[in-house]
Design an enzyme around this catalytic site. Structure first.
Site, PDB file in Angstrom:
ATOM      1  N   LYS A   1     -16.453  24.771   7.353  1.00  0.00           N
ATOM      2  CA  LYS A   1     -15.576  25.258   8.430  1.00  0.00           C
ATOM      3  C   LYS A   1     -16.243  26.396   9.195  1.00  0.00           C
ATOM      4  O   LYS A   1     -16.170  26.471  10.419  1.00  0.00           O
ATOM      5  CB  LYS A   1     -14.232  25.723   7.832  1.00  0.00           C
ATOM      6  CG  LYS A   1     -13.359  24.558   7.359  1.00  0.00           C
ATOM      7  CD  LYS A   1     -12.141  24.995   6.554  1.00  0.00           C
ATOM      8  CE  LYS A   1     -11.371  23.760   6.066  1.00  0.00           C
ATOM      9  NZ  LYS A   1     -10.260  24.064   5.161  1.00  0.00           N
TER      10      LYS A   1
ATOM     11  N   GLN B   1      -7.625  29.105   2.249  1.00  0.00           N
ATOM     12  CA  GLN B   1      -8.019  27.829   1.644  1.00  0.00           C
ATOM     13  C   GLN B   1      -7.209  27.559   0.367  1.00  0.00           C
ATOM     14  O   GLN B   1      -7.045  28.441  -0.477  1.00  0.00           O
ATOM     15  CB  GLN B   1      -9.531  27.857   1.326  1.00  0.00           C
ATOM     16  CG  GLN B   1     -10.087  26.559   0.799  1.00  0.00           C
ATOM     17  CD  GLN B   1     -10.145  25.437   1.844  1.00  0.00           C
ATOM     18  OE1 GLN B   1     -10.125  25.678   3.043  1.00  0.00           O
ATOM     19  NE2 GLN B   1     -10.218  24.207   1.369  1.00  0.00           N
TER      20      GLN B   1
ATOM     21  N   ASP C   1      -3.463  26.274  10.240  1.00  0.00           N
ATOM     22  CA  ASP C   1      -3.255  25.228   9.231  1.00  0.00           C
ATOM     23  C   ASP C   1      -1.942  24.468   9.463  1.00  0.00           C
ATOM     24  O   ASP C   1      -1.740  23.389   8.916  1.00  0.00           O
ATOM     25  CB  ASP C   1      -3.133  25.909   7.858  1.00  0.00           C
ATOM     26  CG  ASP C   1      -4.166  25.425   6.887  1.00  0.00           C
ATOM     27  OD1 ASP C   1      -4.846  24.431   7.179  1.00  0.00           O
ATOM     28  OD2 ASP C   1      -4.275  26.035   5.816  1.00  0.00           O
TER      29      ASP C   1
HETATM   30  N1  GUN Z   1      -7.588  22.523   1.013  1.00  0.00           N
HETATM   31  C1  GUN Z   1      -7.883  21.230   1.283  1.00  0.00           C
HETATM   32  N2  GUN Z   1      -7.519  20.918   2.548  1.00  0.00           N
HETATM   33  C2  GUN Z   1      -6.994  22.044   3.080  1.00  0.00           C
HETATM   34  C3  GUN Z   1      -6.438  22.342   4.353  1.00  0.00           C
HETATM   35  O1  GUN Z   1      -6.341  21.501   5.263  1.00  0.00           O
HETATM   36  N3  GUN Z   1      -5.981  23.615   4.513  1.00  0.00           N
HETATM   37  C4  GUN Z   1      -6.053  24.543   3.516  1.00  0.00           C
HETATM   38  N4  GUN Z   1      -5.576  25.763   3.765  1.00  0.00           N
HETATM   39  N5  GUN Z   1      -6.560  24.287   2.328  1.00  0.00           N
HETATM   40  C5  GUN Z   1      -7.034  23.039   2.120  1.00  0.00           C
END
Ligand code: GUN
Length: 320
Positions: A77, A121, A144
């Site tokens: 990311k 995350q 998110d």
């Molecule tokens: N862990 C796996 N996919 C995601 C996501 O799309 N957002 C977040 N915050 N954590 C994740």
């Protein structure tokens, strides 16, 4: 041999040819190519934004602990943010951090005007209340889309931030020209990140939606019966290769949002990545399928970047 598009939408019973004619090879959907297109769009938007306002959109990811897959995703990311011109940062807190330490980090990001988008995350270490932490993120910076306010906007048919993976799946279906209006869509998995928001997104009115959605879960009485009716089958349960070929309607579009690490001593790293769909079987039944890796995953990152740009626009009043 039938072309996959000849079979789309037809059942085996409707097809008059000999059985071996029914063996098809699905088109493999190139998630990386679709993601590249989205990223190019975002890069253009970021450039215009930065020229107009004199600063770049800022997106900060908070990573807590040492979950290896999470660390990999977060690195991806950060790198992708920088590639499109977003000011991508990562704050890494240790595995034994207190919940208060995470709250404090989020609060300071909420106040920081150079940070327009915040993502914590998941999964978080088990001592933490993920819902409380998600709720502490300012809804205006919640790239998110998991804050109840943003989920509420989605539910009410006026989406603001939509979770990245459902948004990416919708984009794949639209890019592939899949007709969702009136389609039977089965989504396996009711998780907060994918299945549940996707079920709302694809059953809304409008383009890239208007499907008849069945949300399947561990309480579904006869899973195969439901999945075999689906024109579009989305697997998002997080159970490696649970969806077998016989659970798929011939000619269906299959979207595999699962990623599990499965032990494989023939690989240097000791594991391989597996989706929720038994790919080798599905490829002989579906008309198109996303691979793992290289299918949904790249779109998740691309749509996060899109949400990051949107958050910056919201902050300057350039997007309602
Ligand atoms: N862990 C796996 N996919 C995601 C996501 O799309 N957002 C977040 N915050 N954590 C994740």
């Amino acid at each position: 041999m039938l072309r996959s598009d000849q079979l789309r939408g037809h059942s085996i019973a409707e097809h008059p040819g000999p059985a071996e004619d029914l063996k098809i090879t699905a088109r493999i959907i190139d998630g990386k190519a679709i993601a590249a297109k989205v990223r190019a769009e975002v890069a253009e938007g970021v450039q215009s934004f930065t020229e107009e306002y004199g600063f770049a959109p800022g997106l900060t990811v908070v990573l807590v602990g040492d979950d290896a897959p999470s660390a990999t995703y977060v690195r991806g990311k950060e790198k992708a943010s920088k590639e499109v011109g977003i000011d991508g940062r990562v704050i890494h807190l240790s595995q034994n951090s207190t919940q208060d330490a995470v709250f404090e980090t989020v609060q300071s990001l909420n106040k920081d005007e150079s940070v327009h988008g915040i993502l914590v995350q998941l999964p978080l270490p088990s001592q933490m209340d993920s819902d409380a932490i998600t709720m502490s993120i300012s809804p205006d910076k919640d790239v998110d889309g998991l804050h109840p306010q943003n989920l509420g906007f989605l539910m009410s048919g006026t989406p603001r931030f939509v979770p990245a993976t459902p948004l990416g799946i919708q984009r794949i279906l639209m890019e592939e020209g899949v007709e969702l209006n009136g389609a039977e869509i089965a989504i396996c998995g009711r998780g907060a990140l994918i299945g549940r928001p996707l079920s709302v997104l694809l059953s809304q009115r409008g383009a890239g939606a208007n499907g008849t959605v069945t949300l399947c879960h561990t309480g579904t009485a006869n899973l195969a019966e439901v999945t075999r009716r689906a024109d579009v089958l989305v697997a998002a349960m997080g159970s490696a290769e649970l969806i077998t070929g016989e659970m798929i309607k011939p000619g269906a579009i299959v979207i595999d949002a699962g990623t599990s690490r499965v032990d494989d001593q023939t690989r240097k790293r000791g594991y391989r990545l597996a989706g929720d769909v038994a790919f080798d079987e599905a490829v002989e039944v579906a008309s198109a399928i996303t691979p793992v890796p290289g299918g949904v995953g790249p779109l998740t990152i691309a749509m996060l970047l899109q949400n990051g740009l949107k958050a910056a626009k919201l902050a300057v009043g350039a997007e309602g």
